[in-house]
Design a protein around this motif. Structure first.
Motif, PDB file in Angstrom:
ATOM      1  N   ASP A   2       0.841  -1.125   0.030  1.00 25.76           N
ATOM      2  CA  ASP A   2       0.089   0.234  -0.025  1.00 25.76           C
ATOM      3  C   ASP A   2       0.947   1.335   0.080  1.00 25.76           C
ATOM      4  O   ASP A   2       0.181   2.300   0.015  1.00 25.76           O
ATOM      5  N   PRO A  15      -7.601  -7.882  -2.167  1.00 23.58           N
ATOM      6  CA  PRO A  15      -7.505  -8.205  -0.623  1.00 23.58           C
ATOM      7  C   PRO A  15      -6.893  -9.420  -0.214  1.00 23.58           C
ATOM      8  O   PRO A  15      -6.093  -9.437   0.701  1.00 23.58           O
ATOM      9  N   ASP A  57     -11.822  -0.612  -1.846  1.00 27.71           N
ATOM     10  CA  ASP A  57     -11.358   0.764  -1.666  1.00 27.71           C
ATOM     11  C   ASP A  57     -10.583   1.168  -2.968  1.00 27.71           C
ATOM     12  O   ASP A  57      -9.711   2.120  -3.030  1.00 27.71           O
ATOM     13  N   HIS A 114      -7.532 -14.952  -7.382  1.00 23.18           N
ATOM     14  CA  HIS A 114      -6.695 -14.961  -5.903  1.00 23.18           C
ATOM     15  C   HIS A 114      -5.285 -15.367  -6.389  1.00 23.18           C
ATOM     16  O   HIS A 114      -5.185 -16.295  -6.995  1.00 23.18           O
ATOM     17  N   VAL A 153     -12.031  -4.971  -5.574  1.00 25.50           N
ATOM     18  CA  VAL A 153     -11.042  -4.178  -4.597  1.00 25.50           C
ATOM     19  C   VAL A 153     -12.018  -3.065  -3.908  1.00 25.50           C
ATOM     20  O   VAL A 153     -12.351  -2.066  -4.532  1.00 25.50           O
ATOM     21  N   ARG A 159      -7.976   4.233  -3.668  1.00 25.42           N
ATOM     22  CA  ARG A 159      -6.455   3.936  -4.186  1.00 25.42           C
ATOM     23  C   ARG A 159      -6.150   4.558  -5.437  1.00 25.42           C
ATOM     24  O   ARG A 159      -5.100   5.134  -5.771  1.00 25.42           O
TER      25      ARG A 159
END
Length: 334
Positions: free
Chosen positions: A57, A250, A223, A199, A221, A227
């Protein structure tokens, strides 16, 4: 020297300092042993946003080091960074190395354009997002994306959206012989099957505008909007519909949101690039006449691929699917 007659001085008495431009340049380059590995997440006007491996991040703005010259760097590239890798506003790192690519998704503007555009590097999957309705599916576009995936070394995955508006059975059956994995989604339900398919992998999403690609990204995703805003604030960058963007999933892995495209040019692809994905026909193609397009009669009457089906070593459906892809690559309407 001043007491000597100038007429007695020769070149051995004069010390000439070489100009800076004539000094031999050293071939030694810094090893950058302390470089930090990272993934390029977006590119904008000479600046690259990179996610540091140790902390995904943390977005770091970077420029290309001088020793790399004009080495192309695209979303998905694995790079090494030096300098300020803190990611603080106003800081800038340098990209000093670009790792060898394991796959490359390329496209051209059309089938006559010689200029290849690298869309994303090192993706393992190409997720071809197609709406079942509104807009209606275009199999020609799907075929071309499949060709690009096979040629670039990516595994294709067909994602059919808006299943609440139309039945996916007919479109799924059209690609059954190609053994392309398919997932079906709808906006009002959790897309668990798609999340499981992505994944732990690096997957690039491609599709026409309006097929629901942005909806999928926001579901995968949560958020994503935040982002995208954070990346937009790094360096000079801004993420718009004309730029690819890699986002961390995630549960592990990455999804690369590519801009919506109207066409997928394949000027860079050869028939042999496609044949590599069809092992049962690739060897037989070597027996074809020179210049054979492998499309069969009447255009390619001497094509050896038909013999594989006749001998029972390949299915007729697979051969038809292969020739459909070859025709798409050649710009021949099906």
């Amino acid at each position: 020297m001043k007491n000597r007659d100038w007429r007695s001085i020769d070149e051995s008495d004069v010390r000439v300092r070489p100009s800076r431009g004539t000094r031999p340049r050293s071939k030694r380059r810094p090893e950058h042993a302390d470089a930090v590995p990272a993934l390029v997440t977006t590119v904008d006007r000479g600046r690259w946003s990179c996610a540091v491996d140790a902390q995904q991040d943390r977005e770091v703005a970077a420029m290309r080091a001088r020793e790399l010259g004009r080495t192309p760097i695209v979303v998905g590239d694995r790079v090494d960074l030096v300098g300020d890798t803190s990611g603080r506003p106003g800081t800038l790192a340098r990209i000093v190395r670009v790792a060898e690519r394991s796959s490359v998704l390329r496209r051209t503007a059309d089938d006559t354009d010689p200029y290849e555009r690298v869309v994303v590097a090192n993706a393992e999957q190409l997720v071809i997002v197609t709406a079942l309705a509104d807009p209606p599916p275009r199999t020609g576009f799907i075929d071309r994306c499949l060709v690009a995936a096979y040629a670039g070394g990516l595994r294709p995955l067909l994602c059919l959206t808006k299943s609440d508006l139309a039945d996916p059975s007919e479109l799924r059956s059209a690609y059954a012989e190609l053994e392309v994995p398919t997932v079906v989604t709808r906006a009002d339900r959790a897309n668990t099957e798609l999340a499981e398919a992505l994944h732990g992998t690096v997957s690039a999403l491609v599709g026409h505008s309006g097929v629901g690609k942005s909806t999928l990204v926001n579901q995968l995703v949560p958020d994503a909007d935040q982002r995208i805003g954070a990346v937009s604030a790094v360096g000079k960058g801004r993420h718009t519909s004309v730029a690819a963007l890699a986002l961390p999933l995630p549960g592990g892995g990455w999804v690369v949101d590519t801009p919506g495209v109207r066409s997928f040019g394949l000027a860079h692809v050869t028939p042999e690039d496609i044949l590599t994905a069809f092992e049962e026909f690739a060897e037989a193609a070597e027996e074809c006449p020179r210049g054979c397009g492998h499309l069969g009669p009447p255009g390619d009457p001497g094509c050896a691929l038909d013999s594989i089906v006749t001998e029972g070593n390949g299915s007729h459906g697979r051969l038809l699917s292969l020739r459909r892809l070859l025709a798409s690559r050649a710009g021949i309407a099906g």
